[in-house]
Every structure is written in C-alpha cells, then in structure tokens.
Design an enzyme around this catalytic site. Structure first.
Site, mmCIF file in Angstrom:
data_model
loop_
_atom_site.group_PDB
_atom_site.id
_atom_site.type_symbol
_atom_site.label_atom_id
_atom_site.label_comp_id
_atom_site.label_asym_id
_atom_site.label_seq_id
_atom_site.Cartn_x
_atom_site.Cartn_y
_atom_site.Cartn_z
ATOM 1 N N SER A 23 -9.025 2.689 3.631
ATOM 2 C CA SER A 23 -8.095 3.304 2.694
ATOM 3 C C SER A 23 -7.199 2.309 1.970
ATOM 4 C CB SER A 23 -7.226 4.322 3.431
ATOM 5 O OG SER A 23 -6.405 3.687 4.396
ATOM 6 N N LYS A 76 0.836 -1.201 0.000
ATOM 7 C CA LYS A 76 0.000 0.000 0.000
ATOM 8 C C LYS A 76 0.874 1.254 0.000
ATOM 9 C CE LYS A 76 -3.544 2.208 2.916
ATOM 10 N NZ LYS A 76 -4.339 2.028 4.166
ATOM 11 N N SER A 133 -9.525 0.745 7.879
ATOM 12 C CA SER A 133 -9.000 0.802 6.514
ATOM 13 C C SER A 133 -8.471 -0.506 5.958
ATOM 14 C CB SER A 133 -7.902 1.866 6.433
ATOM 15 O OG SER A 133 -8.464 3.143 6.594
#
Length: 498
Positions: free
Chosen positions: A151, A75, A175
């Site tokens: 996220s 990520k 997230s």
C-alpha cells in the site's frame, strides 16, 4: 537548483548541506520542480506541503542532523502531519486535519527531513495495489501502464522516479516490501515494536503493521532506522535491543559467512512466476560466490490456516477502522462512504467474534515459534518478494465476477457466506503477493532488495527475513549484495523519456 540531484541518496544530499555546497532551500526547490515535472505521469502525491517545507528550510536546519535538509514525503496512512489530513484514502476523512505530528513524524523532522507532501495509498492500506477510488491509481516509473504495488505505492513511485531520495511507508502484509520490489527499491519491514506508532495508536492491525521508509540505498534505510527506532511513551511492547553501535554501522561492517535457507516456492500461494524463481536462483548463486552456505529449506507451516488467520485479523481491524473513521468525521457508519472491498472486509470483522480473533492470533503466535526454531539453524531465510512481476493497472482491482460476488455479500451479509468467502480469499487473494505476510504475523524483520530485473526491464525483488531483532544482519548482507551487484545507477523508463 541542484543539477545532479538524481545521483544522490539521502545521506549524500545531507553531506552536501553539511559541507555548505547546497542549501536546504535549494534542495526543497529542486524536489518540488521534480515532483511538478514527473508526478502528472505517476499520480504518487495526494497532498503538497510546499510552502511549509520552504518555510522550514528558511528557518534553518541543524546541519549535523543525519538527513539535514533532505526532501521527504509521508504516506497518507497512520502517520499524522500537523495541520494536514491523514485520510488513508477514505473519502470522509479528506477534510479532517490532525492537530499534531505523530511521534514518527516528529522523529523524521528531528532527523532533518523536509516534508513536501503526502503520498497515495489504497483505502485503509488493505490491498497490495495503490488504486484508491478517492485519488486514482499510482503508476510505476519503470512502465506507467503498470501499478507500483501497495500500500506504500505512492511513496515507492516517488522515490523510484527520484522525486525524493526516500519516503515514509507502512507495512501490514508487505506494503513496504511489495512496492519496493515493483519499483526497484530497498524496503525494510522492521521488527515488531522497533519504530513508534503513537500517540494515537498502540499498535495497528493487531501488531501486523509497522512503519519505516523506502530508499534507493541500503545505508539510507539503516541510517533512518537509527534516527527513528525506539519505543515511544506508552508503547505496548518494544523490539529487542539493537546489537552493536548502530544499524548504519551494521550496514558498513565487514561481511561474515552466514547460513541461509531459501525456497523458490510461494509461501501462501500456489506458484511463483518464472521471473521470481529466476531472481531467487541468481541470488543463491551470488551468495555462494560470496562464501555463504545456502541450503534449500523452508519451515513447516499450514499456509492456508496462516493466510486465513492473517485475513481474519485484518478484517477485524478494518471493521474498527470503518467505525473509527466515521467517528472522526462525525457521521454515521454508511456503506456508501467506503470502497466495496473495505466494506465487505469490515462485515467479515463485524460478523466474527472474539473467539475467531483469538484463534487467528494463536495461529500467528505458533508460526512465530516455528520460525524461531527454524532460525536456530539458519541466519536468514530467502524468498522472492512477490510471486509476480508488476502487473497492469486495474488487473488486481476487483471487477467482473469478483465485484458481483462482493456486492452479493454487501447486501446479503450472512456470516456463513462471509466466512466461505474468507476461506476462498485465503487461496486466491494473496496469489500475486504471497511471500510477505508471514513475517508480519511472526514479528520478524524482512528486507526486499532490488537485485534483479526481468527481460522487460522491470524490477524483481528478493526478500530476506531474519529472527526477531535481526535488522543488523539484514543490513550487513544487503550491503554486501549491493556492492556485488549494484542497482543505484539503474534508471526507470520514465526518467529516460522526459
């Protein structure tokens, strides 16, 4: 090229490498081909590191590593990969390259993973959707008109589409778990202090944020926690020691009867969608059939005060992240370099002082005490992961009147107005995802499981929370449910269409 690549989880692919049935180079090339084939429809990948991964595969892999030769994505937030930007979808950081791997990434490499690239995230990870201005929205493989959640939405979409069997994520308020729910994956929020965040950070978002992975199977999540858990040098705190020999052993252990509380209500919101309520009800029935004691009960908490405290802490950290990112980029702090939501949240953080932050932290600490007492009676606490099924791309991004109100605050940043907006946000901003933030605040581990789908074939996750340090209990119940109602063979519509 591995023709049945989609059928394997990470440990399954590593077993093929260990047995000499496939090489790491073949796995890397297969994953690259899948990314090139599928990502144009999803926009999950923001940077590719194909040649670096091919070089690592050629140099040789420790075939005894748990995830030897397994393709992987990181990520684009918090974790740093040597020689590449970590932008957090902030425009001014897209050219800045970090010199070294963060400790978490170093542990990923030691586990045998081949890093193929970076995945999409909202700016600074502050929204429950992955629709940044810098990179555009990531779409859901189950229905590309819908979002993948945030996220860690880029990582979730990539794993759900079988580009890679697992990918890195971070969770400061849901997230990992929110995109896991929306994309039909296993998503663990570890206990606070379980996994390393150094050396560039001691903690993130005041201890709210933690990093782990999104996976298709329970065993991959457990095995990866075995690979990466443990405080790194200089960490401000560490999670309680693991009970038992390993997290993977806990996932493989025989079931034991548990006492489990559940609620069908939204924790910080007004209501849960009927699909999410139904998911909890079906889970309760399944648990009872498996011999567990299940009772409808929830802790006594001031949800508005907790939601406001959560947002106050996040706003303080966003204010710091704005200044920190400008310092890294070597530019002055300018509102035009940041998305409107980020800037206004940063204003809230700047306008409020140490006393407001101390109050917010105290509210979180008292919630941890409440949950500690709650878990003296209950081994686990069950909720729906989100309060809504996956929504249309753009539906939750500020627009219309919301955007106008944010612009007013941007140009008239009075503390009274900003705090009134914060009070309103505590009621409205978390309405689609109100069930995850509590466990970031209390430090507890929580796990989203893809047990169910709604009538449209969209994944609907359920969430289990355990006492601090209780990941082993989560993995044990998760494996039992995975065996009772398997999800591994469910395929998103994108794979059926291409």
């Amino acid at each position: 090229m591995l023709s049945d690549y989609h059928q394997y989880d990470g440990l399954g692919l590593a077993a093929l490498v260990c047995e000499g049935e496939v090489s790491p180079a073949e796995l890397v090339d297969t994953a690259i081909a899948e990314i090139e084939r599928l990502d144009p429809a999803l926009n999950a990948i923001t940077q590719t590191l194909y040649e670096e991964a091919r070089s690592a595969a050629r140099e040789g892999v420790d075939r005894d590593a748990p995830f030897a030769g397994v393709p992987f994505l990181v990520k684009d937030l918090i974790a740093t990969v040597a020689g590449t930007p970590t932008t957090g979808s902030c425009r001014i950081l897209k050219e800045h390259r970090f010199a070294a791997d963060s400790e978490l990434v170093a542990r990923f490499r030691r586990a045998g993973l081949m890093i193929l690239g970076k995945t999409n995230t909202p700016e600074f990870g502050i929204m429950g959707i992955t629709e940044p201005v810098l990179n555009g929205p990531t779409r859901n493989p189950w229905d590309v008109s819908r979002g993948s959640g945030g996220s860690s939405g880029g990582s979730a979409a990539a794993v759900a589409a079988r580009m890679v069997p697992l990918a890195h994520g971070g969770d400061g308020g849901g997230s990992i778990r929110i995109p896991a729910s929306h994309c039909g994956l296993v998503g663990l929020l570890p206990s606070r202090g379980r996994n390393p965040m150094g050396p560039g950070l001691g903690e993130a978002w005041g201890g709210l944020a933690r990093e782990h992975v999104l996976t298709r199977t329970v065993r991959d999540s457990a095995a990866m926690l075995d690979c990466i858990a443990g405080a790194d040098v200089g960490a401000p705190y560490a999670a309680p020691a693991m009970t038992g020999t390993s997290f993977l052993a806990a996932a493989q252990a025989a079931p034991v009867p548990l006492t489990i509380a559940f609620t069908k209500e939204a924790l910080y919101g007004r209501d849960n969608h009927p699909d999410c309520v139904a998911a909890v009800e079906k889970t309760v029935k399944l648990l009872q059939d498996l011999g567990h004691t299940v009772e409808e009960a929830k802790p006594e908490l001031d949800r508005h005060a907790l939601a406001k405290a959560y947002l106050m802490i996040v706003c303080g950290w966003v204010a710091w992240e704005i200044e920190h990112s400008a310092g890294i980029a070597g530019v002055p702090v300018r509102s035009g370099d940041y998305e409107l939501t980020s800037w206004v949240m940063g204003l809230v953080g700047r306008k409020n002082g140490a006393i407001e932050l101390a109050k917010a932290r105290h509210i979180c600490d008292m919630a941890a005490r409440t949950m500690g007492r709650f878990h003296q009676r209950y081994d686990l606490f069950l909720t729906s992961t989100t309060a809504r099924p996956p929504v249309e791309v753009g539906e939750l991004y500020p627009s219309g009147g919301d955007a106008v109100a944010l612009n007013v605050l941007k140009y008239l940043p009075l503390k009274s107005l900003l705090n009134k907006a914060l009070d309103s946000l505590a009621e409205e901003a978390l309405s689609a995802t109100p069930n995850t933030q509590l466990f970031n605040q209390t430090g507890q581990p929580a796990l989203s499981l893809p047990l169910w789908q709604n009538g449209e074939g969209l994944p609907i996750g359920v969430q289990f929370a355990a006492p601090l340090g209780g990941e082993g209990t989560l993995f044990r119940i998760a494996s039992e449910l995975e065996a009772a109602n398997p999800w591994i063979d469910r395929q998103p519509s994108l794979l059926k269409a291409v």
